[in-house]
Write an enzyme that holds these catalytic residues in place. Structure first.
Site, PDB file in Angstrom:
ATOM      1  CG  HIS A 211      37.837  45.939  41.993  1.00 28.32           C
ATOM      2  ND1 HIS A 211      39.153  45.642  41.721  1.00 28.32           N
ATOM      3  CD2 HIS A 211      37.531  45.277  43.138  1.00 28.32           C
ATOM      4  CE1 HIS A 211      39.630  44.837  42.656  1.00 28.32           C
ATOM      5  NE2 HIS A 211      38.662  44.607  43.530  1.00 28.32           N
ATOM      6  CD  GLU A 293      35.027  45.160  38.446  1.00 24.79           C
ATOM      7  OE1 GLU A 293      35.538  46.258  38.137  1.00 24.79           O
ATOM      8  OE2 GLU A 293      35.677  44.123  38.598  1.00 24.79           O
TER       9      GLU A 293
END
Length: 329
Positions: A211, A293
């Site tokens: 992500h 992330e």
């Protein structure tokens, strides 16, 4: 993945095998992992401050503190209505798949499942991705569109590109690699529960969901999301909490070294590690799994990295080295 709800807010219009590096990433204590490795390699731009935009709730007994989702997260958020644009810095060519394993590679016999966050077709299927699915601790959206840079580079395009690069690196080590989706197959989703099920069915030795965040400008750096201890409904993460933390710590340490990125300055208290129990992709997993992330798409400095093909290759290398370290023990 932006912090709006657990998955992302809508966008706005060497392969290194240095033994010392791998050993360091594996041994640094989780609480200081991001900073210590970062300082050990001499640092780079972007400092990681303790504390952040969100206040983490109390930590579970098995892991570090869980952070409250900022404006989007790996499993849900408002759907995006803008169609994806082409990627700045993307050569547009898929990374070639590695030749089949011969049986002598270090990861021969190992299975890794890579989950590219979101899907570039999700914005065309808002009804389908808004459908709620059971994640054990409640019900959440099937999927979300993800975030984007201010210039329109979509998270879904970023995650698929990094996933292709990562697949090539792992296959070169002899691993069997499966993606939860690839390009237009399926044309949307899959839902977060199905993403977890793919890893479970494959009996993956490790799984990772790729992500990029969509937080506020000035929030910089990467963080790895670890599964919290969940035993509710159809979810039971207790057997995977410890190995997932090991996997996440190794990925975080190698990501720092490979990319020069600092741990996030807005979640995780500067460790680069965040524990959450609200993500279906983690709650429903029965195999060691983490989310990463890779940076904040809404910050111009992070966005410059995320849109660079050369940097995405470094990101894939750092993630790969962490996975290899985990699988080789």
């Amino acid at each position: 993945m932006s912090y709006v709800g657990p998955d992302f807010e809508p966008p706005r219009p060497r392969r290194s095998r240095r033994p010392l590096t791998v050993a360091l990433a594996a041994l640094v204590p989780g609480a200081l992992l991001g900073w210590l490795v970062y300082q050990a390699v001499g640092g780079s731009d972007g400092s990681a401050a303790a504390g952040g935009a969100s206040t983490p709730p109390a930590a579970s007994s098995a892991s570090a503190g869980r952070s409250t989702p900022p404006t989007g997260s790996p499993d849900s958020a408002s759907p995006d209505s803008a169609s994806p644009r082409s990627s700045p810095g993307d050569d547009g060519k898929p990374t070639a798949a590695a030749p089949g394993a011969t049986g002598s590679e270090p990861l021969a016999g190992k299975v890794v499942v890579i989950d590219p966050g979101h899907n570039s077709g999700n914005f065309r299927h808002t009804a389908e991705i808004n459908r709620k699915v059971d994640i054990g601790t409640g019900r959440k959206e099937c999927d979300t569109t993800g975030t984007a840079t201010d210039d329109g580079y979509p998270e879904a395009q970023f995650t698929l590109d990094v996933s292709h690069r990562l697949r090539t690196l792992l296959e070169q080590q002899g691993a069997t690699v499966k993606l939860t989706h690839d390009r237009d197959e399926p044309p949307w989703g899959p839902c977060v529960d199905e993403r977890a099920r793919i890893g479970n069915t494959a009996h993956a030795d490790a799984a990772i969901s790729i992500h990029a965040d969509g937080s506020a400008t000035g929030n910089r750096g990467f963080h790895v999301i670890l599964p919290g201890s969940v035993h509710a409904g159809g979810a039971d993460t207790r057997p995977i909490v410890a190995p997932s933390r090991d996997l996440g710590e190794r990925i975080a340490g190698n990501f720092v070294r490979a990319t020069g990125s600092a741990p996030a300055n807005y979640v995780g208290g500067g460790t680069g590690l965040v524990t959450r129990a609200d993500l279906g992709g983690l709650n429903l997993s029965t195999v060691p799994k983490v989310f990463i992330e890779c940076g904040n798409m809404r910050d111009s400095k992070d966005a410059a990295r995320l849109t660079s093909g050369a940097w995405r290759q470094k990101a894939a290398e750092g993630i790969s080295e962490g996975i290899v370290s985990f699988l080789r023990g």
